[in-house]
Design a protein around this motif. Structure first.
Motif, PDB file in Angstrom:
ATOM      1  N   ARG A  29     -43.064   4.491  30.943  1.00 20.70           N
ATOM      2  CA  ARG A  29     -43.124   3.044  31.184  1.00 20.70           C
ATOM      3  C   ARG A  29     -44.563   2.535  31.156  1.00 20.70           C
ATOM      4  O   ARG A  29     -44.833   1.433  30.664  1.00 20.70           O
ATOM      5  CB  ARG A  29     -42.481   2.714  32.532  1.00 20.70           C
ATOM      6  CG  ARG A  29     -42.213   1.232  32.763  1.00 20.70           C
ATOM      7  CD  ARG A  29     -41.826   0.984  34.217  1.00 20.70           C
ATOM      8  NE  ARG A  29     -40.659   1.752  34.600  1.00 20.70           N
ATOM      9  CZ  ARG A  29     -39.412   1.352  34.405  1.00 20.70           C
ATOM     10  NH1 ARG A  29     -39.171   0.213  33.810  1.00 20.70           N
ATOM     11  NH2 ARG A  29     -38.405   2.110  34.805  1.00 20.70           N
ATOM     12  N   ASN A  55     -39.943   0.249  25.689  1.00 16.03           N
ATOM     13  CA  ASN A  55     -39.530  -1.103  26.053  1.00 16.03           C
ATOM     14  C   ASN A  55     -38.635  -1.146  27.285  1.00 16.03           C
ATOM     15  O   ASN A  55     -38.989  -1.746  28.297  1.00 16.03           O
ATOM     16  CB  ASN A  55     -38.810  -1.762  24.874  1.00 16.03           C
ATOM     17  CG  ASN A  55     -38.523  -3.222  25.104  1.00 16.03           C
ATOM     18  OD1 ASN A  55     -39.357  -3.944  25.643  1.00 16.03           O
ATOM     19  ND2 ASN A  55     -37.342  -3.675  24.710  1.00 16.03           N
ATOM     20  N   ARG A  56     -37.469  -0.483  27.237  1.00 18.50           N
ATOM     21  CA  ARG A  56     -36.520  -0.552  28.350  1.00 18.50           C
ATOM     22  C   ARG A  56     -35.939   0.822  28.632  1.00 18.50           C
ATOM     23  O   ARG A  56     -36.039   1.731  27.818  1.00 18.50           O
ATOM     24  CB  ARG A  56     -35.376  -1.532  28.033  1.00 18.50           C
ATOM     25  CG  ARG A  56     -35.775  -2.972  27.962  1.00 18.50           C
ATOM     26  CD  ARG A  56     -34.552  -3.885  28.039  1.00 18.50           C
ATOM     27  NE  ARG A  56     -33.672  -3.701  26.899  1.00 18.50           N
ATOM     28  CZ  ARG A  56     -32.352  -3.687  26.961  1.00 18.50           C
ATOM     29  NH1 ARG A  56     -31.737  -3.805  28.133  1.00 18.50           N
ATOM     30  NH2 ARG A  56     -31.607  -3.537  25.885  1.00 18.50           N
ATOM     31  N   ARG A  58     -32.435   2.957  30.360  1.00 17.53           N
ATOM     32  CA  ARG A  58     -31.038   2.897  30.764  1.00 17.53           C
ATOM     33  C   ARG A  58     -30.661   4.255  31.357  1.00 17.53           C
ATOM     34  O   ARG A  58     -30.948   5.300  30.771  1.00 17.53           O
ATOM     35  CB  ARG A  58     -30.147   2.578  29.558  1.00 17.53           C
ATOM     36  CG  ARG A  58     -28.672   2.347  29.907  1.00 17.53           C
ATOM     37  CD  ARG A  58     -27.924   1.784  28.702  1.00 17.53           C
ATOM     38  NE  ARG A  58     -27.935   2.706  27.580  1.00 17.53           N
ATOM     39  CZ  ARG A  58     -27.652   2.361  26.317  1.00 17.53           C
ATOM     40  NH1 ARG A  58     -27.375   1.105  26.032  1.00 17.53           N
ATOM     41  NH2 ARG A  58     -27.667   3.254  25.360  1.00 17.53           N
ATOM     42  N   GLN A  64     -35.359   2.875  25.415  1.00 17.21           N
ATOM     43  CA  GLN A  64     -35.406   2.020  24.226  1.00 17.21           C
ATOM     44  C   GLN A  64     -36.858   1.858  23.797  1.00 17.21           C
ATOM     45  O   GLN A  64     -37.719   1.493  24.607  1.00 17.21           O
ATOM     46  CB  GLN A  64     -34.805   0.644  24.501  1.00 17.21           C
ATOM     47  CG  GLN A  64     -34.703  -0.222  23.244  1.00 17.21           C
ATOM     48  CD  GLN A  64     -34.311  -1.652  23.555  1.00 17.21           C
ATOM     49  OE1 GLN A  64     -35.059  -2.362  24.217  1.00 17.21           O
ATOM     50  NE2 GLN A  64     -33.147  -2.069  23.094  1.00 17.21           N
ATOM     51  N   TYR A  80     -35.447  -2.031  17.335  1.00  6.11           N
ATOM     52  CA  TYR A  80     -35.161  -1.548  18.683  1.00  6.11           C
ATOM     53  C   TYR A  80     -34.243  -0.335  18.578  1.00  6.11           C
ATOM     54  O   TYR A  80     -33.187  -0.405  17.944  1.00  6.11           O
ATOM     55  CB  TYR A  80     -34.497  -2.639  19.518  1.00  6.11           C
ATOM     56  CG  TYR A  80     -35.378  -3.843  19.767  1.00  6.11           C
ATOM     57  CD1 TYR A  80     -36.114  -3.959  20.946  1.00  6.11           C
ATOM     58  CD2 TYR A  80     -35.481  -4.863  18.824  1.00  6.11           C
ATOM     59  CE1 TYR A  80     -36.921  -5.062  21.178  1.00  6.11           C
ATOM     60  CE2 TYR A  80     -36.292  -5.972  19.050  1.00  6.11           C
ATOM     61  CZ  TYR A  80     -37.005  -6.059  20.230  1.00  6.11           C
ATOM     62  OH  TYR A  80     -37.815  -7.157  20.452  1.00  6.11           O
ATOM     63  N   TRP A  82     -32.642   3.291  20.696  1.00  8.26           N
ATOM     64  CA  TRP A  82     -32.456   4.074  21.927  1.00  8.26           C
ATOM     65  C   TRP A  82     -32.584   5.566  21.632  1.00  8.26           C
ATOM     66  O   TRP A  82     -32.088   6.049  20.621  1.00  8.26           O
ATOM     67  CB  TRP A  82     -31.080   3.806  22.526  1.00  8.26           C
ATOM     68  CG  TRP A  82     -30.951   2.456  23.167  1.00  8.26           C
ATOM     69  CD1 TRP A  82     -30.429   1.330  22.611  1.00  8.26           C
ATOM     70  CD2 TRP A  82     -31.360   2.089  24.490  1.00  8.26           C
ATOM     71  NE1 TRP A  82     -30.477   0.275  23.495  1.00  8.26           N
ATOM     72  CE2 TRP A  82     -31.048   0.716  24.661  1.00  8.26           C
ATOM     73  CE3 TRP A  82     -31.960   2.786  25.544  1.00  8.26           C
ATOM     74  CZ2 TRP A  82     -31.310   0.029  25.846  1.00  8.26           C
ATOM     75  CZ3 TRP A  82     -32.223   2.096  26.719  1.00  8.26           C
ATOM     76  CH2 TRP A  82     -31.906   0.742  26.864  1.00  8.26           C
TER      77      TRP A  82
END
Length: 237
Positions: A29, A55-56, A58, A64, A80, A82
């Protein structure tokens, strides 16, 4: 006693695994750049290879990432994708690296992260604008709250100006990413043609970014004023 020891051991192992997993996520992160294992095989036309921007996340271990790309028309496009946390490795890249793609990604990654955050700001501002506009419509037909209409109208005006500034800054980000990716393609044929990426745009970028932050602070002041006004009205009604 043996059962208690086994349970304590299992608990310690689980705690260690969870702590290590959380540290991995936090490290990714906090990174500007990650290397994604197998990315080139999955997406063979990536301008910067397997370098990406995190980015993200989960649960429990999906990440992601964002790959900057160029369309055939020369427009910037973010891919984008995953991936498993195990396939994502944080990297620290140098702008002085001899390899062109490393240099470009080191330059672009912080800007792309800023651009992604800016897009979140834009969505939030548009939602905020819709909310204020609906409230202003109610205030306009109210006998008790009509005196507050001017405050709502100023908040709408500030928010609309801020959205315009977001769009202006976003265009600068896109232009910087575009020029860098085009430069990378050109440098594949002649590495000496890769230019210093940000010199022509730094002054404009810094100015617009500063203006955006100032306008954002001003808009926040109007939002706070709205809340205070609503609170005061509620107390007297």
């Amino acid at each position: 006693m043996n059962l208690l020891l086994v349970l304590l051991t299992i608990g310690a192992i689980a705690y260690f695994f969870l702590s290590h997993h959380n540290r991995q996520i936090q490290t990714v992160r906090d990174s500007d750049v990650v290397v994604v294992e197998g990315a080139i095989d999955r997406y063979p036309n990536l301008p910067l290879g397997n370098f990406a921007v995190p980015n993200r996340f989960r649960s429990p271990d999906r990440v992601q990432v964002v790959f900057p790309m160029l369309t055939d028309a020369g427009d910037v496009e973010y891919l984008y994708s995953w991936h498993s946390l195990r396939a994502v490795t944080p990297m620290t890249l140098s702008r002085d690296h001899r390899q062109n793609k490393v240099r470009v990604m080191a330059e672009l990654a912080p800007l792309i992260k800023e651009h992604l955050r800016l897009e979140l700001d834009r969505v939030a501002l548009e939602n905020q604008l819709t909310k204020i506009q609906k409230l202003a419509e109610l205030v306009a037909v109210s006998d008790l709250y009509a005196s507050q209409l001017g405050t709502y109208e100023r908040a709408i005006d500030e928010t609309e100006k801020l959205i315009c500034k977001v769009e202006e800054l976003s265009r600068i980000y896109v232009r910087m990413v575009k020029e860098a990716l085009i430069g990378t393609r050109i440098a594949e044929f002649n590495p000496d043609l890769l230019l210093d990426l940000h010199v022509p745009l730094d002054e404009q970028y810094t100015r617009v970014k500063s203006e955006y932050q100032f306008m954002k602070d001003s808009a926040q002041a109007y939002y706070d004023l709205l809340k205070e006004s609503q609170g005061a009205t509620d107390l007297t009604s």
